[in-house]
Design a protein around this motif. Structure first.
Motif, PDB file in Angstrom:
ATOM      1  N   ARG A   1       1.030  -1.060   0.084  1.00 23.95           N
ATOM      2  CA  ARG A   1      -0.075  -0.098  -0.039  1.00 23.95           C
ATOM      3  C   ARG A   1       0.847   1.090  -0.102  1.00 23.95           C
ATOM      4  O   ARG A   1       1.810   1.493   0.953  1.00 23.95           O
ATOM      5  CB  ARG A   1      -0.845  -0.128   1.263  1.00 23.95           C
ATOM      6  N   VAL A   2       0.666   1.988  -1.137  1.00 28.63           N
ATOM      7  CA  VAL A   2       1.338   3.320  -0.965  1.00 28.63           C
ATOM      8  C   VAL A   2       0.439   4.395  -1.132  1.00 28.63           C
ATOM      9  O   VAL A   2      -0.429   4.429  -1.879  1.00 28.63           O
ATOM     10  CB  VAL A   2       2.448   3.306  -2.341  1.00 28.63           C
ATOM     11  N   ASP A   3       0.959   5.537  -0.455  1.00 27.56           N
ATOM     12  CA  ASP A   3       0.179   6.814  -0.403  1.00 27.56           C
ATOM     13  C   ASP A   3       1.078   7.780  -1.319  1.00 27.56           C
ATOM     14  O   ASP A   3       2.365   7.814  -1.311  1.00 27.56           O
ATOM     15  CB  ASP A   3       0.469   7.412   0.920  1.00 27.56           C
ATOM     16  N   PHE A   4       0.077   8.374  -2.435  1.00 25.29           N
ATOM     17  CA  PHE A   4       0.705   9.230  -3.327  1.00 25.29           C
ATOM     18  C   PHE A   4       0.361  10.734  -2.795  1.00 25.29           C
ATOM     19  O   PHE A   4      -0.884  10.715  -2.771  1.00 25.29           O
ATOM     20  CB  PHE A   4       0.362   8.822  -4.680  1.00 25.29           C
ATOM     21  N   GLN A   5       1.207  11.553  -3.062  1.00 29.54           N
ATOM     22  CA  GLN A   5       0.686  12.986  -2.908  1.00 29.54           C
ATOM     23  C   GLN A   5       0.892  13.603  -4.352  1.00 29.54           C
ATOM     24  O   GLN A   5       2.139  13.610  -5.023  1.00 29.54           O
ATOM     25  CB  GLN A   5       1.700  13.675  -1.887  1.00 29.54           C
ATOM     26  N   LEU A   6      -0.159  14.145  -5.145  1.00 32.16           N
ATOM     27  CA  LEU A   6      -0.005  14.522  -6.524  1.00 32.16           C
ATOM     28  C   LEU A   6      -0.176  16.248  -6.350  1.00 32.16           C
ATOM     29  O   LEU A   6      -0.300  16.746  -5.460  1.00 32.16           O
ATOM     30  CB  LEU A   6      -1.167  14.056  -7.183  1.00 32.16           C
ATOM     31  N   LEU A   7      -0.117  16.542  -7.623  1.00 29.90           N
ATOM     32  CA  LEU A   7      -0.070  18.016  -7.812  1.00 29.90           C
ATOM     33  C   LEU A   7      -1.637  18.301  -7.321  1.00 29.90           C
ATOM     34  O   LEU A   7      -2.561  17.626  -7.392  1.00 29.90           O
ATOM     35  CB  LEU A   7      -0.163  18.461  -9.503  1.00 29.90           C
ATOM     36  N   GLU A   8      -1.759  19.488  -6.815  1.00 29.30           N
ATOM     37  CA  GLU A   8      -2.995  20.272  -6.569  1.00 29.30           C
ATOM     38  C   GLU A   8      -3.529  19.459  -5.238  1.00 29.30           C
ATOM     39  O   GLU A   8      -4.483  19.556  -4.942  1.00 29.30           O
ATOM     40  CB  GLU A   8      -4.257  19.845  -7.646  1.00 29.30           C
ATOM     41  N   LYS A   9      -2.700  19.344  -4.484  1.00 29.33           N
ATOM     42  CA  LYS A   9      -2.765  18.737  -2.901  1.00 29.33           C
ATOM     43  C   LYS A   9      -3.720  17.626  -3.193  1.00 29.33           C
ATOM     44  O   LYS A   9      -4.320  17.545  -2.021  1.00 29.33           O
ATOM     45  CB  LYS A   9      -3.406  20.056  -2.127  1.00 29.33           C
ATOM     46  N   LEU A  10      -3.715  16.683  -4.018  1.00 28.32           N
ATOM     47  CA  LEU A  10      -4.334  15.672  -4.304  1.00 28.32           C
ATOM     48  C   LEU A  10      -3.532  14.528  -3.577  1.00 28.32           C
ATOM     49  O   LEU A  10      -2.391  14.248  -3.779  1.00 28.32           O
ATOM     50  CB  LEU A  10      -4.845  15.391  -5.627  1.00 28.32           C
ATOM     51  N   ARG A  11      -4.355  13.666  -2.585  1.00 29.31           N
ATOM     52  CA  ARG A  11      -3.709  12.351  -1.986  1.00 29.31           C
ATOM     53  C   ARG A  11      -4.436  11.369  -2.366  1.00 29.31           C
ATOM     54  O   ARG A  11      -5.711  11.096  -2.581  1.00 29.31           O
ATOM     55  CB  ARG A  11      -3.807  12.753  -0.389  1.00 29.31           C
ATOM     56  N   MET A  12      -3.738  10.138  -2.668  1.00 27.37           N
ATOM     57  CA  MET A  12      -4.419   8.949  -3.006  1.00 27.37           C
ATOM     58  C   MET A  12      -3.560   7.759  -2.638  1.00 27.37           C
ATOM     59  O   MET A  12      -2.367   8.123  -2.238  1.00 27.37           O
ATOM     60  CB  MET A  12      -4.218   8.756  -4.702  1.00 27.37           C
TER      61      MET A  12
END
Length: 123
Positions: free
Chosen positions: A69-80
């Motif tokens: 399980r990996v937590d990704f932080q993307l552009l526009e403060k989006l977390r997935m």
């Protein structure tokens, strides 16, 4: 009658299957700085060794992330969050399963690495 369009042909490298140009050619020497052509200095060798070491650490991290399980932080403060599967050979895309997005869960997805700011996983 349609107007024909000219085709731009790039010069061939030193070999038929080559990806680059001959470093001894006048064009290469004129376009590239002298630091690229003189790779025999100890500074360049040390830099190449460090880059190879960093690349090895990065590839080992990708192997550790596989099926976790990996937590990704993307552009526009989006977390997935999702289960990391694999990366393509150029590390341009990550394949993720069960990706939890603000719109719901996607069974399979490709994340572009250019959109990812950081990723974290537990050992």
């Amino acid at each position: 009658m349609k107007t024909p369009v000219g085709v731009l042909r790039l010069p061939r490298g030193p070999e038929p299957n080559s990806r680059g140009f001959d470093p001894n050619s006048p064009r290469f020497q004129a376009l590239c700085s002298t630091s690229l052509t003189s790779s025999s200095s100890s500074v360049d060798i040390e830099e190449q060794r460090l880059r190879a070491e960093q690349r090895e650490h990065f590839l080992r991290a990708l192997l550790l992330m596989t099926d976790k399980r990996v937590d990704f932080q993307l552009l526009e403060k989006l977390r997935m969050r999702g289960r990391f599967g694999a990366s393509d050979i150029d590390v341009l895309n990550f394949q993720v399963s069960d990706l939890e997005t603000p719109l719901g869960v996607q069974k399979e997805a490709l994340l572009r690495c250019h959109d990812i700011i950081s990723c974290a996983f537990e050992l």
